[in-house]
Design an enzyme around this catalytic site. Sequence first.
Site, short mmCIF file in Angstrom:
data_model
loop_
_atom_site.label_atom_id
_atom_site.label_comp_id
_atom_site.label_asym_id
_atom_site.label_seq_id
_atom_site.Cartn_x
_atom_site.Cartn_y
_atom_site.Cartn_z
N LYS A 183 -34.52 -39.87 -27.02
CA LYS A 183 -34.75 -39.62 -28.45
C LYS A 183 -33.48 -39.24 -29.23
O LYS A 183 -33.54 -38.61 -30.28
CB LYS A 183 -35.84 -38.56 -28.70
CG LYS A 183 -37.12 -38.75 -27.92
CD LYS A 183 -37.58 -40.17 -27.72
CE LYS A 183 -38.01 -40.89 -28.99
NZ LYS A 183 -38.30 -42.32 -28.69
N THR A 242 -32.16 -46.56 -28.72
CA THR A 242 -32.60 -47.88 -29.19
C THR A 242 -31.55 -48.48 -30.13
O THR A 242 -31.24 -49.68 -30.07
CB THR A 242 -33.95 -47.74 -29.94
OG1 THR A 242 -34.81 -46.88 -29.19
CG2 THR A 242 -34.61 -49.07 -30.17
N TRP A 243 -31.01 -47.64 -31.00
CA TRP A 243 -30.01 -48.07 -31.99
C TRP A 243 -28.68 -48.41 -31.30
O TRP A 243 -28.10 -49.48 -31.55
CB TRP A 243 -29.83 -46.93 -33.01
CG TRP A 243 -28.96 -47.23 -34.18
CD1 TRP A 243 -28.65 -48.46 -34.71
CD2 TRP A 243 -28.31 -46.26 -35.00
NE1 TRP A 243 -27.83 -48.31 -35.80
CE2 TRP A 243 -27.62 -46.98 -36.01
CE3 TRP A 243 -28.24 -44.87 -35.00
CZ2 TRP A 243 -26.86 -46.33 -36.99
CZ3 TRP A 243 -27.50 -44.23 -35.99
CH2 TRP A 243 -26.82 -44.95 -36.97
N HIS A 258 -30.73 -42.89 -18.95
CA HIS A 258 -30.93 -41.50 -19.41
C HIS A 258 -30.44 -40.51 -18.35
O HIS A 258 -30.56 -39.30 -18.52
CB HIS A 258 -32.42 -41.23 -19.65
CG HIS A 258 -33.00 -41.89 -20.87
ND1 HIS A 258 -32.35 -41.94 -22.08
CD2 HIS A 258 -34.19 -42.52 -21.06
CE1 HIS A 258 -33.12 -42.57 -22.96
NE2 HIS A 258 -34.23 -42.93 -22.38
N ARG A 298 -27.41 -36.14 -30.06
CA ARG A 298 -28.01 -35.88 -31.38
C ARG A 298 -28.31 -34.39 -31.49
O ARG A 298 -28.58 -33.72 -30.48
CB ARG A 298 -29.31 -36.68 -31.47
CG ARG A 298 -29.96 -36.67 -32.82
CD ARG A 298 -31.24 -37.52 -32.81
NE ARG A 298 -31.75 -37.67 -34.16
CZ ARG A 298 -32.92 -38.21 -34.45
NH1 ARG A 298 -33.70 -38.67 -33.49
NH2 ARG A 298 -33.31 -38.30 -35.70
N TYR A 303 -25.15 -39.03 -33.13
CA TYR A 303 -26.07 -39.79 -34.00
C TYR A 303 -25.73 -39.55 -35.48
O TYR A 303 -25.67 -40.47 -36.27
CB TYR A 303 -27.50 -39.34 -33.69
CG TYR A 303 -28.61 -40.01 -34.47
CD1 TYR A 303 -29.23 -41.15 -34.00
CD2 TYR A 303 -29.06 -39.47 -35.69
CE1 TYR A 303 -30.26 -41.76 -34.71
CE2 TYR A 303 -30.08 -40.07 -36.40
CZ TYR A 303 -30.68 -41.22 -35.91
OH TYR A 303 -31.70 -41.81 -36.62
N ARG A 342 -39.30 -44.30 -36.07
CA ARG A 342 -40.14 -43.35 -36.80
C ARG A 342 -39.54 -43.17 -38.20
O ARG A 342 -39.86 -43.88 -39.13
CB ARG A 342 -40.24 -42.03 -36.03
CG ARG A 342 -41.30 -41.08 -36.55
CD ARG A 342 -41.33 -39.80 -35.73
NE ARG A 342 -40.11 -39.03 -35.85
CZ ARG A 342 -39.93 -37.99 -36.67
NH1 ARG A 342 -40.93 -37.58 -37.43
NH2 ARG A 342 -38.78 -37.34 -36.72
N GLY A 353 -35.85 -42.06 -38.52
CA GLY A 353 -34.41 -42.33 -38.43
C GLY A 353 -33.60 -41.50 -39.41
O GLY A 353 -32.61 -41.98 -39.96
P1 A3P Z 1 -36.85 -40.12 -35.28
O1 A3P Z 1 -38.02 -39.84 -34.39
O2 A3P Z 1 -36.19 -38.86 -35.75
O3 A3P Z 1 -37.18 -41.02 -36.41
P2 A3P Z 1 -34.40 -43.19 -28.90
O4 A3P Z 1 -34.03 -44.58 -29.31
O5 A3P Z 1 -33.35 -42.52 -28.06
O6 A3P Z 1 -35.77 -43.15 -28.33
O7 A3P Z 1 -34.40 -42.33 -30.24
C1 A3P Z 1 -35.41 -42.54 -31.21
C2 A3P Z 1 -34.92 -42.02 -32.54
O8 A3P Z 1 -33.94 -42.94 -33.07
C3 A3P Z 1 -36.06 -41.98 -33.53
O9 A3P Z 1 -35.74 -40.88 -34.41
C4 A3P Z 1 -35.92 -43.32 -34.22
O10 A3P Z 1 -36.55 -43.39 -35.47
C5 A3P Z 1 -34.41 -43.43 -34.34
N1 A3P Z 1 -33.96 -44.82 -34.50
C6 A3P Z 1 -34.46 -45.94 -33.91
N2 A3P Z 1 -33.79 -47.02 -34.32
C7 A3P Z 1 -32.84 -46.60 -35.19
C8 A3P Z 1 -31.84 -47.28 -35.98
N3 A3P Z 1 -31.72 -48.59 -35.94
N4 A3P Z 1 -31.06 -46.51 -36.77
C9 A3P Z 1 -31.19 -45.17 -36.81
N5 A3P Z 1 -32.12 -44.48 -36.10
C10 A3P Z 1 -32.94 -45.19 -35.31
#
Ligand code: A3P
Length: 322
Positions: A66, A70-71, A134, A156, A222, A288, A290
């Site tokens: 989290k 993903t980004w 992870h 983050r 982040y 969610r 971001g």
């Molecule tokens: P939030 O829950 O605060 O919105 P992970 O990818 O490690 O699971 O982390 C998920 C978090 O990264 C979530 O945060 C998600 O919304 C955010 N996220 C996913 N894709 C993103 C992107 N392209 N740019 C910025 N944040 C992103």
Amino acid sequence: MASTEGPYEEEKLLLSTLPKDTGWQSQHLYLFQGFWCPSFHLQGVNSFQKHFQAKDNDVIVAAFPKSGTTWLKALTFSILNRQRFSPSHNHPLLTSISHELVPFLEFIFHPHNLQYKRPYPLKDMTEPRLFATHIPFPSLSNSIKDSNCKIVYICRNPFDTFVSAWVFFNKIKPHSLHDLTIEESLEKYCKGICGYGPHWDHMLGYWKQSRATPNKVLFLKYEELKEDVNFYVKRVAEFLDCPFTEEEESNGVIESIIKLCSFDKMKNLEVNKSGTIDRNIEKKYFFRKGEIGDWVNYFSPAMIDKLSKTIEEKLRGSGLSF
Ligand code: A3P
């Protein structure tokens, strides 16, 4: 690669010796090599440590869950593969979530993983191979530590990471499971008890390594990535020895990558709005809000006090702060 038939006796024995906690998700956590490993991942971590052979040109995206995995997977995939796939049209990220394009090492080696083909076709991967994990730095396989492969780590702010995890795991947990309150979950988090936790040990492991071997580990935040994504996309490309040429810069390649991987673009892609990956997790849950600072909508003054004190104590003297 490990057998696909049931847990080994050796692994059963290992589980019976490890400290265990109910965690705050659907699965137990085992204290393995100093971190709380989700029970479902333990076999994969164990098998990865024994069998993975890193190559010098491998690239690994590492993150605490989290924190923006993903980004960073999407950005790194686009940067590394920009000669093969133009970020402006027909890009694989338009039809696949980044988790399908950049596999987690602990999932590849999991004998019962349903997300990827088994055995995973490591031999067929285009080089440079791109993986994610992870797993904390000290528990990475020796072949990763000893080879020249590179690691890009993202961390983050713990307040936002905690809230992101809290919301995510509540969405994916079975209805039958007892609900932990957010206060109870924070209590465990502050004791370090959460998947791949303690969070601070995870960050500090990669932080220290990035300072000791800056050519091996690039440490990103982040929040900084969000504030100046252009700068960090260039930084990642330089770190991976594939800097953008002047021609690429003037042709807008960096901007195209940033746009392709942006939160709004990814969240609204049909491929990310519907369907599931790994153990039936809805893909849309990975996108969610971001945002930076959404934690203020969840924390009471007592919770702020608790987490601030914990973070201050755990990171003191490290040079890492939020
Ligand atoms: P939030 O829950 O605060 O919105 P992970 O990818 O490690 O699971 O982390 C998920 C978090 O990264 C979530 O945060 C998600 O919304 C955010 N996220 C996913 N894709 C993103 C992107 N392209 N740019 C910025 N944040 C992103």
